[in-house]
Design a protein around this motif. Structure first.
Motif, PDB file in Angstrom:
ATOM      1  N   THR A  91      -0.682   5.485 -11.523  1.00 40.49           N
ATOM      2  CA  THR A  91       0.724   5.135 -11.736  1.00 40.49           C
ATOM      3  C   THR A  91       1.641   6.067 -10.953  1.00 40.49           C
ATOM      4  O   THR A  91       2.597   5.625 -10.299  1.00 40.49           O
ATOM      5  N   LEU A  92       1.350   7.361 -10.987  1.00 43.17           N
ATOM      6  CA  LEU A  92       2.177   8.321 -10.264  1.00 43.17           C
ATOM      7  C   LEU A  92       1.971   8.197  -8.757  1.00 43.17           C
ATOM      8  O   LEU A  92       2.926   8.359  -7.978  1.00 43.17           O
ATOM      9  N   ASP A  93       0.751   7.881  -8.333  1.00 46.37           N
ATOM     10  CA  ASP A  93       0.507   7.616  -6.907  1.00 46.37           C
ATOM     11  C   ASP A  93       1.328   6.420  -6.435  1.00 46.37           C
ATOM     12  O   ASP A  93       1.849   6.406  -5.315  1.00 46.37           O
ATOM     13  N   ASN A  94       1.416   5.412  -7.303  1.00 40.53           N
ATOM     14  CA  ASN A  94       2.214   4.230  -6.963  1.00 40.53           C
ATOM     15  C   ASN A  94       3.682   4.599  -6.761  1.00 40.53           C
ATOM     16  O   ASN A  94       4.342   4.094  -5.842  1.00 40.53           O
ATOM     17  N   ALA A  95       4.190   5.461  -7.630  1.00 40.16           N
ATOM     18  CA  ALA A  95       5.581   5.891  -7.509  1.00 40.16           C
ATOM     19  C   ALA A  95       5.817   6.620  -6.189  1.00 40.16           C
ATOM     20  O   ALA A  95       6.828   6.386  -5.502  1.00 40.16           O
ATOM     21  N   ILE A 153       5.310   3.229   1.502  1.00 41.91           N
ATOM     22  CA  ILE A 153       3.920   2.932   1.880  1.00 41.91           C
ATOM     23  C   ILE A 153       3.366   1.808   1.001  1.00 41.91           C
ATOM     24  O   ILE A 153       3.558   1.814  -0.215  1.00 41.91           O
ATOM     25  N   GLN A 154       2.682   0.850   1.611  1.00 44.56           N
ATOM     26  CA  GLN A 154       1.968  -0.186   0.866  1.00 44.56           C
ATOM     27  C   GLN A 154       0.567   0.342   0.540  1.00 44.56           C
ATOM     28  O   GLN A 154      -0.190   0.680   1.439  1.00 44.56           O
ATOM     29  N   ASN A 155       0.219   0.417  -0.741  1.00 45.10           N
ATOM     30  CA  ASN A 155      -1.109   0.946  -1.098  1.00 45.10           C
ATOM     31  C   ASN A 155      -2.037  -0.079  -1.734  1.00 45.10           C
ATOM     32  O   ASN A 155      -3.119   0.253  -2.204  1.00 45.10           O
TER      33      ASN A 155
END
Length: 329
Positions: free
Chosen positions: A310-314, A321-323
């Motif tokens: 979740t924090l990586d997504n933020a 960046i599209q992850n």
């Protein structure tokens, strides 16, 4: 980035705070209230909100989030059927999820439900607590050399298939897309899976095409004495038809971690309340039904993965960046 975190439980706060040490650019404010139209305006002044499987992120909530200036919705779960993706797209609000946190956690819970329903562990526990050591009502059957039908063979379904294989079961599967990892599984039509399986475990997403996948007609195609397990989404099963099937003794056992009525119950202590017209109470009245409260994901490893992703997504959103964790209509 400032994130308003909804529906906070103690374990959420502990897990996310532990991860926040590695994300100095992120601040989180925690709320006990869940995300809904009436609470969404509280997000004014924040960059993002974080919701969960029980959050109401429908049309009205989207309107309020847009008004509050929110640009990112972080779903700390895999499912997003409770999110109005069309409005999010229209308003330019990005929605991101956690597609895989611990498939094994959910799959292991699915097998635990199957075993409990089969061997009547829940009944045995209560009997022994009352000093009743008789075996009446506790008869089960071997899973060894029986057939397990896995509906949906994504990461969780694949993990469940491997567990079933470890029990010495024959594994058959139904999915639109075949999983190359499951070279031991036989892919069949849904009708064939229903008619051949001794254990049916649901692991498909909730969509228009899968809503009430288990209903009076599909139940009629199942073997007599089948065990049904659902750890995916409550809407996959038409509860009234399931109850009808249980009363008709179609099922040897039923294990549910999710069910249609769960929205107001999930993660809440309602032990002092009288649940009038409760479908849950009706299901629990049957001795061969085992229900848990959406806890399939609830392991230490899964919580760490959920908070980290979740924090990586933020961070990915903040950097443009599209992850791969974005979801769209």
């Amino acid at each position: 980035m400032k994130i308003l975190f909804f529906d906070t439980k103690t374990y959420d706060k502990e897990s996310f705070n532990k991860q926040l040490e590695h994300y100095p650019e992120i601040e989180i404010e925690y709320l006990k209230a869940d995300l809904a139209p009436r609470t969404a305006p509280l997000a004014k002044g924040y960059d993002a909100v974080c919701g969960f499987v029980s959050s109401d992120v429908g049309s009205e909530t989207m309107d309020a989030l847009r008004e509050a200036g929110i640009k990112l919705i972080l779903m700390r779960c895999a499912g997003y059927n409770n999110v109005d993706l069309e409005k999010a797209e229209e308003y330019g609000i990005k929605v991101m999820r956690v597609p895989g946190y611990s498939p094994e956690a959910v799959a292991e819970h699915a097998m635990a439900l199957a075993l409990t329903a089969n061997r009547r562990i829940h009944k045995a526990y209560v009997k022994v607590r009352e000093n009743d050591f008789s075996l009446s009502g506790l008869m089960g059957f071997n899973f060894y050399e029986k057939t397990a039908g896995i509906v949906g063979t994504g990461k969780i379904g694949a993990a469940m298939a491997k567990i079933c294989r470890g029990f010495g079961m024959k594994v058959i599967a139904y999915d639109v897309h075949r999983n190359p990892e499951l070279d031991f599984a036989e892919y069949v039509s849904l009708d064939e899976l229903l008619s051949r399986s001794d254990l049916i475990s649901l692991h498909c997403p909730l969509m228009d095409s899968t809503y009430h996948l288990i209903n009076r007609d599909t139940i009629a195609k199942m073997k007599d004495g089948v065990i049904l397990v659902n750890t995916s989404r409550g809407g996959l099963v038409k509860t009234a038809d399931l109850i009808e099937g249980i009363r008709a003794r179609k099922f040897f056992g039923v294990g549910l971690d999710v069910y249609e009525e769960e929205t107001n119950n999930v993660f809440e202590d309602r032990s002092d309340e009288i649940l009038e017209h409760s479908t849950t109470a009706r299901l629990l009245s049957f001795p061969n039904v085992m229900i848990t409260s959406h806890q399939g994901f609830f392991t230490q490893e899964a919580l760490a993965a959920i908070s980290g992703t979740t924090l990586d997504n933020a961070v990915a959103f903040q950097k443009g960046i599209q992850n791969g964790n974005e979801v769209s209509a």
